[in-house]
Design a protein around this motif. Structure first.
Motif, PDB file in Angstrom:
ATOM      1  N   ALA A 294      16.083 -21.045  62.790  1.00 30.83           N
ATOM      2  CA  ALA A 294      17.108 -20.162  63.344  1.00 30.83           C
ATOM      3  C   ALA A 294      18.472 -20.428  62.719  1.00 30.83           C
ATOM      4  O   ALA A 294      19.222 -19.491  62.407  1.00 30.83           O
ATOM      5  CB  ALA A 294      17.181 -20.337  64.859  1.00 30.83           C
TER       6      ALA A 294
ATOM      7  N   ALA B  49      18.420 -18.904  59.327  1.00 26.05           N
ATOM      8  CA  ALA B  49      18.199 -17.454  59.303  1.00 26.05           C
ATOM      9  C   ALA B  49      19.501 -16.669  59.258  1.00 26.05           C
ATOM     10  O   ALA B  49      19.521 -15.524  58.794  1.00 26.05           O
ATOM     11  CB  ALA B  49      17.388 -17.029  60.533  1.00 26.05           C
TER      12      ALA B  49
ATOM     13  N   TRP C 135      15.101 -14.153  58.410  1.00 28.67           N
ATOM     14  CA  TRP C 135      13.921 -14.761  59.020  1.00 28.67           C
ATOM     15  C   TRP C 135      12.742 -14.672  58.041  1.00 28.67           C
ATOM     16  O   TRP C 135      11.813 -13.891  58.222  1.00 28.67           O
ATOM     17  CB  TRP C 135      13.580 -14.072  60.336  1.00 28.67           C
TER      18      TRP C 135
ATOM     19  N   ARG D 249      12.424 -20.884  56.509  1.00 34.88           N
ATOM     20  CA  ARG D 249      11.338 -21.761  56.955  1.00 34.88           C
ATOM     21  C   ARG D 249      11.220 -22.983  56.051  1.00 34.88           C
ATOM     22  O   ARG D 249      11.083 -24.125  56.535  1.00 34.88           O
ATOM     23  CB  ARG D 249      10.026 -20.981  56.933  1.00 34.88           C
TER      24      ARG D 249
ATOM     25  N   ALA E  15       7.974 -13.583  60.248  1.00 33.60           N
ATOM     26  CA  ALA E  15       9.232 -13.594  61.000  1.00 33.60           C
ATOM     27  C   ALA E  15       9.018 -13.540  62.504  1.00 33.60           C
ATOM     28  O   ALA E  15       9.717 -14.226  63.267  1.00 33.60           O
ATOM     29  CB  ALA E  15      10.104 -12.423  60.547  1.00 33.60           C
TER      30      ALA E  15
ATOM     31  N   MET F 246       8.277 -16.886  63.855  1.00 35.60           N
ATOM     32  CA  MET F 246       9.462 -17.742  63.808  1.00 35.60           C
ATOM     33  C   MET F 246      10.408 -17.408  64.962  1.00 35.60           C
ATOM     34  O   MET F 246      10.931 -18.305  65.636  1.00 35.60           O
ATOM     35  CB  MET F 246      10.194 -17.563  62.477  1.00 35.60           C
ATOM     36  N   ILE F 247      10.633 -16.130  65.196  1.00 32.95           N
ATOM     37  CA  ILE F 247      11.505 -15.698  66.295  1.00 32.95           C
ATOM     38  C   ILE F 247      10.904 -16.104  67.640  1.00 32.95           C
ATOM     39  O   ILE F 247      11.605 -16.580  68.533  1.00 32.95           O
ATOM     40  CB  ILE F 247      11.720 -14.179  66.230  1.00 32.95           C
TER      41      ILE F 247
ATOM     42  N   TRP G   6      11.538 -19.695  68.216  1.00 31.90           N
ATOM     43  CA  TRP G   6      12.943 -19.946  68.550  1.00 31.90           C
ATOM     44  C   TRP G   6      13.232 -19.585  69.996  1.00 31.90           C
ATOM     45  O   TRP G   6      13.873 -20.349  70.718  1.00 31.90           O
ATOM     46  CB  TRP G   6      13.852 -19.153  67.619  1.00 31.90           C
TER      47      TRP G   6
ATOM     48  N   SER H 247      21.961 -15.097  63.542  1.00 30.80           N
ATOM     49  CA  SER H 247      20.494 -15.203  63.539  1.00 30.80           C
ATOM     50  C   SER H 247      19.913 -14.321  64.635  1.00 30.80           C
ATOM     51  O   SER H 247      18.878 -13.669  64.442  1.00 30.80           O
ATOM     52  CB  SER H 247      20.066 -16.661  63.747  1.00 30.80           C
TER      53      SER H 247
ATOM     54  N   ALA I 286      17.441 -11.226  64.274  1.00 26.04           N
ATOM     55  CA  ALA I 286      16.174 -11.235  65.014  1.00 26.04           C
ATOM     56  C   ALA I 286      16.006  -9.941  65.797  1.00 26.04           C
ATOM     57  O   ALA I 286      14.909  -9.347  65.816  1.00 26.04           O
ATOM     58  CB  ALA I 286      16.128 -12.436  65.959  1.00 26.04           C
TER      59      ALA I 286
END
Length: 217
Positions: free
Chosen positions: A19, A22, A27, A32, A54, A57-58, A61, A104, A108
């Motif tokens: 994050a 990003a 993202w 990463r 992505a 990843m979101i 987070w 970020s 997102a």
């Protein structure tokens, strides 16, 4: 040791680092990989942990935000507050956590707004407000469970929209906006409770008709 971590643990370990990156790199792979390097985790393993790209990843987070919120406001702290103060404190805690990563969050939200991601975005939002209501002590299992979360989801989403463009000192404008919306929730809950109490002891027409057809013996 990092080589002994499960994929779930790797996602938890890297979530906040991704994050932070990003905001500058989006993202994607670069964010990463930089997070993996910083945590001493092999890039290929990190790629496997976030094979969904992505969205994963979101998701990780947002999960990390939930955990930090819970750590910031433990049960004994919330127990000393009234329900309005609990909800306000929980949303404000989330604002404080994401404040360093507003760009970020903006990125997102743009990803989550894509048509193919709308259902996942709804799941993420529902999960967050469910965590907040549970931490606030809500144990409803009837329709109240859903109405409370639906209303808070709208308030939370709107507050985050204001927050992303709020340059006031200490995000005072966002806090004022949130306070007004929380007032709305509390007025609704008070009105709903009064309505329910008013009608809970009144005769039920459907029950009366049912007894005419099927009298008790």
């Amino acid at each position: 040791m990092t080589q002994d971590l499960t994929l779930d643990e790797i996602r938890e370990t890297l979530a906040e680092g991704i994050a932070a990156n990003a905001a500058f790199d989006g993202w994607g792979d670069a964010a990463r990989d930089m997070a993996a390097d910083g945590a001493g985790i092999d890039r290929d393993v990190a790629r496997l942990a976030f094979s969904g790209g992505a969205i994963e990843m979101i998701d990780a987070w947002f999960g990390a935000i939930d955990r930090r919120m819970a750590a910031t406001l433990p049960p004994e702290t919330l127990a000393a507050m009234k329900i309005r103060a609990r909800i306000t404190a929980l949303v404000e805690a989330r604002l404080a956590i994401v404040a360093p990563d507003r760009e970020s969050l903006r990125r997102a939200r743009a990803i989550l707004a894509l048509p193919q991601n709308v259902s996942r975005a709804a799941q993420f939002g529902w999960r967050s407000v469910d965590v907040m209501w549970r931490m606030a002590g809500d144990t409803a299992t009837d329709y109240n469970h859903y109405t409370k979360r639906t209303i808070l989801l709208g308030v939370y989403a709107a507050t985050m929209t204001v927050f992303l463009d709020d340059d006031s000192e200490g995000h005072a404008d966002t806090r004022a906006f949130l306070a007004r919306r929380i007032d709305g929730i509390m007025r609704f809950e008070k009105t709903k409770a009064a309505f329910t109490k008013r009608y809970e002891h009144r005769p039920s027409l459907s029950r009366f008709v049912g007894r005419l057809r099927y009298p008790a013996v």
